[in-house]
Scaffold this active site. Structure first.
Site, mmCIF file in Angstrom:
data_model
loop_
_atom_site.group_PDB
_atom_site.id
_atom_site.type_symbol
_atom_site.label_atom_id
_atom_site.label_comp_id
_atom_site.label_asym_id
_atom_site.label_seq_id
_atom_site.Cartn_x
_atom_site.Cartn_y
_atom_site.Cartn_z
ATOM 1 C CG ASP A 43 56.194 67.529 80.667
ATOM 2 O OD1 ASP A 43 55.995 66.673 81.353
ATOM 3 O OD2 ASP A 43 56.775 68.602 80.921
ATOM 4 C CE1 TYR A 48 58.931 73.627 83.335
ATOM 5 C CE2 TYR A 48 57.449 72.527 82.025
ATOM 6 C CZ TYR A 48 58.425 72.575 82.646
ATOM 7 O OH TYR A 48 59.289 71.350 82.618
ATOM 8 C CE LYS A 73 57.523 68.483 84.284
ATOM 9 N NZ LYS A 73 57.203 69.334 83.284
ATOM 10 C CG HIS A 104 59.189 70.560 88.506
ATOM 11 N ND1 HIS A 104 58.569 71.711 87.881
ATOM 12 C CD2 HIS A 104 60.135 70.059 87.714
ATOM 13 C CE1 HIS A 104 59.215 71.708 86.720
ATOM 14 N NE2 HIS A 104 60.196 70.893 86.509
HETATM 15 P P1 NAD Z 1 64.810 69.312 74.648
HETATM 16 O O1 NAD Z 1 65.818 68.457 74.783
HETATM 17 O O2 NAD Z 1 63.543 68.945 74.295
HETATM 18 O O3 NAD Z 1 65.367 70.505 73.566
HETATM 19 C C1 NAD Z 1 64.584 71.319 72.993
HETATM 20 C C2 NAD Z 1 65.338 72.402 72.057
HETATM 21 O O4 NAD Z 1 66.003 71.368 71.097
HETATM 22 C C3 NAD Z 1 64.437 73.088 71.314
HETATM 23 O O5 NAD Z 1 64.166 74.428 71.976
HETATM 24 C C4 NAD Z 1 65.275 73.577 70.067
HETATM 25 O O6 NAD Z 1 66.223 74.520 70.344
HETATM 26 C C5 NAD Z 1 65.823 72.218 69.912
HETATM 27 N N1 NAD Z 1 65.231 71.222 69.036
HETATM 28 C C6 NAD Z 1 64.006 70.723 69.043
HETATM 29 N N2 NAD Z 1 63.726 69.854 68.071
HETATM 30 C C7 NAD Z 1 64.665 69.924 67.222
HETATM 31 C C8 NAD Z 1 64.773 69.314 66.014
HETATM 32 N N3 NAD Z 1 63.939 68.256 65.341
HETATM 33 N N4 NAD Z 1 65.863 69.569 65.234
HETATM 34 C C9 NAD Z 1 66.962 70.284 65.778
HETATM 35 N N5 NAD Z 1 66.615 70.955 67.082
HETATM 36 C C10 NAD Z 1 65.817 70.706 67.789
HETATM 37 O O7 NAD Z 1 64.663 70.358 75.749
HETATM 38 P P2 NAD Z 1 63.568 70.625 76.781
HETATM 39 O O8 NAD Z 1 62.525 71.498 76.364
HETATM 40 O O9 NAD Z 1 64.585 71.137 78.310
HETATM 41 O O10 NAD Z 1 63.010 69.303 77.379
HETATM 42 C C11 NAD Z 1 61.918 68.853 76.891
HETATM 43 C C12 NAD Z 1 60.771 68.981 77.824
HETATM 44 O O11 NAD Z 1 61.106 68.189 79.196
HETATM 45 C C13 NAD Z 1 60.345 70.322 78.374
HETATM 46 O O12 NAD Z 1 59.879 71.200 77.377
HETATM 47 C C14 NAD Z 1 59.739 70.139 79.765
HETATM 48 O O13 NAD Z 1 58.336 69.874 79.244
HETATM 49 C C15 NAD Z 1 60.493 69.001 80.147
HETATM 50 N N6 NAD Z 1 61.434 69.416 81.338
HETATM 51 C C16 NAD Z 1 61.352 68.936 82.503
HETATM 52 C C17 NAD Z 1 62.057 69.209 83.252
HETATM 53 C C18 NAD Z 1 62.105 68.867 84.700
HETATM 54 O O14 NAD Z 1 62.749 69.267 85.839
HETATM 55 N N7 NAD Z 1 61.195 68.019 85.189
HETATM 56 C C19 NAD Z 1 63.330 70.066 83.075
HETATM 57 C C20 NAD Z 1 63.622 70.518 81.613
HETATM 58 C C21 NAD Z 1 62.726 70.069 80.732
#
Ligand code: NAD
Length: 272
Positions: A43, A48, A73, A104
């Site tokens: 994704d 980004y 997006k 997005h």
């Molecule tokens: P996420 O919920 O995936 O959390 C990521 C964070 O969680 C990492 O940086 C790390 O600190 C922690 N983490 C990850 N794996 C772990 C594990 N196994 N154990 C402990 N800690 C762990 O947050 P995210 O990155 O914001 O969301 C996932 C994806 O969704 C993004 O990377 C992006 O691709 C997408 N996204 C989209 C939007 C949107 O507006 N459409 C907004 C935010 C994110």
């Protein structure tokens, strides 16, 4: 790996790799690592700034393009700029098509923006289209006018904010519910939730794995992000156990109806 099917018949991996806030300089390496471990869905997004690096990892992976699902997006509003933006994204990623392109955030001109997605879909540049951060009334407005029904709505979803109303609405409309920030972006206390720790101990899994399993068992697509090699591997390894109905009920009862992350008010969360 589990798979879900979109309303146009396209199959999508239930779990993918997120790249939000992944600096371009380390994106290709991390995405390559993820694909090598078995991730088949990535994704990214125009804003980004790492579409080129995601595309480079996909093209250099040695995995058949047909077996990979790449999402991007839009960050534009309106028909013409969005059409141009899709072509720029494809050029930047050096890909012939994206598997999914979503709006997005709601824009000033959702209808024109979505029309561009429909046109690119019909031209074979996108295998699926949809939205992100759209509430039910905004999705309904699109459905009412659309030639091509949206296939996905990607919204913030974790065990503290299960989005039950939206989930029901999306299911009724045969639109896949995709979660962003399934792990609370590392900013929410969800990973140390005692009820989840107890379930994790039973399966000898981490709390992150239990959460990802819970969401995928609810027919919600997840895209956790990490740059930690242990976590990248761990987050993928969630399909060798199944939560019981009682455990699902325990986790369902943790829903608070709002984000577990204390977002700045400038984020302007949608009212779902
Ligand atoms: P996420 O919920 O995936 O959390 C990521 C964070 O969680 C990492 O940086 C790390 O600190 C922690 N983490 C990850 N794996 C772990 C594990 N196994 N154990 C402990 N800690 C762990 O947050 P995210 O990155 O914001 O969301 C996932 C994806 O969704 C993004 O990377 C992006 O691709 C997408 N996204 C989209 C939007 C949107 O507006 N459409 C907004 C935010 C994110």
């Amino acid at each position: 790996m589990g798979y879900f099917e979109l309303n146009n018949g396209v199959k999508v991996p239930a779990l993918g790799f997120g790249t939000y806030q992944m600096p371009p300089a380390i994106t290709e390496e991390n995405v390559a690592k993820a694909i090598n471990l078995g991730y088949r869905s990535i994704d990214t997004a125009q804003n980004y700034g790492n579409e080129a690096e995601v595309g480079a990892a996909v093209n250099g992976s040695g995995v058949s393009r047909d077996d990979l699902f790449v999402t991007s997006k839009t960050q534009t509003s309106g028909y013409k700029t969005t059409l141009r933006g899709i072509d720029e994204s494809l050029r930047s990623a050096q890909l012939d098509y994206f598997d999914l392109m979503i709006i997005h955030w709601p824009t000033i001109d959702n209808s024109g923006t979505y029309k561009a997605l429909e046109e690119a879909y019909q031209a074979g540049k996108l295998r699926a289209i949809g939205v992100s951060n759209f509430n039910s009334s905004k999705v309904q407005k699109l459905i009412d006018r659309a030639e091509v029904k949206p296939m996905i709505d990607q919204i913030e979803t974790d065990v503290y904010w299960q989005q039950n109303k939206m989930h029901k609405f999306l299911n009724q409309n045969n639109i896949l519910h995709e979660s962003w920030a399934p792990l609370g972006e590392g900013l929410s206390p969800v990973l140390s939730e005692p009820a989840i720790i107890r379930i994790a101990e039973k399966y000898q899994k981490s709390t992150a794995q239990v959460i990802l399993r819970f969401l995928t068992q609810q027919h919600i697509m997840v895209i956790p992000k990490s740059t930690n090699p242990v976590h990248i591997a761990e987050n993928l390894n969630v399909f060798d156990f199944k939560l019981t109905d009682d455990e699902l009920d325990i986790i369902k009862s943790l829903d608070q109806g709002h984000s577990g992350v204390n977002w700045p008010s400038s984020m302007g969360q949608e009212a779902y």
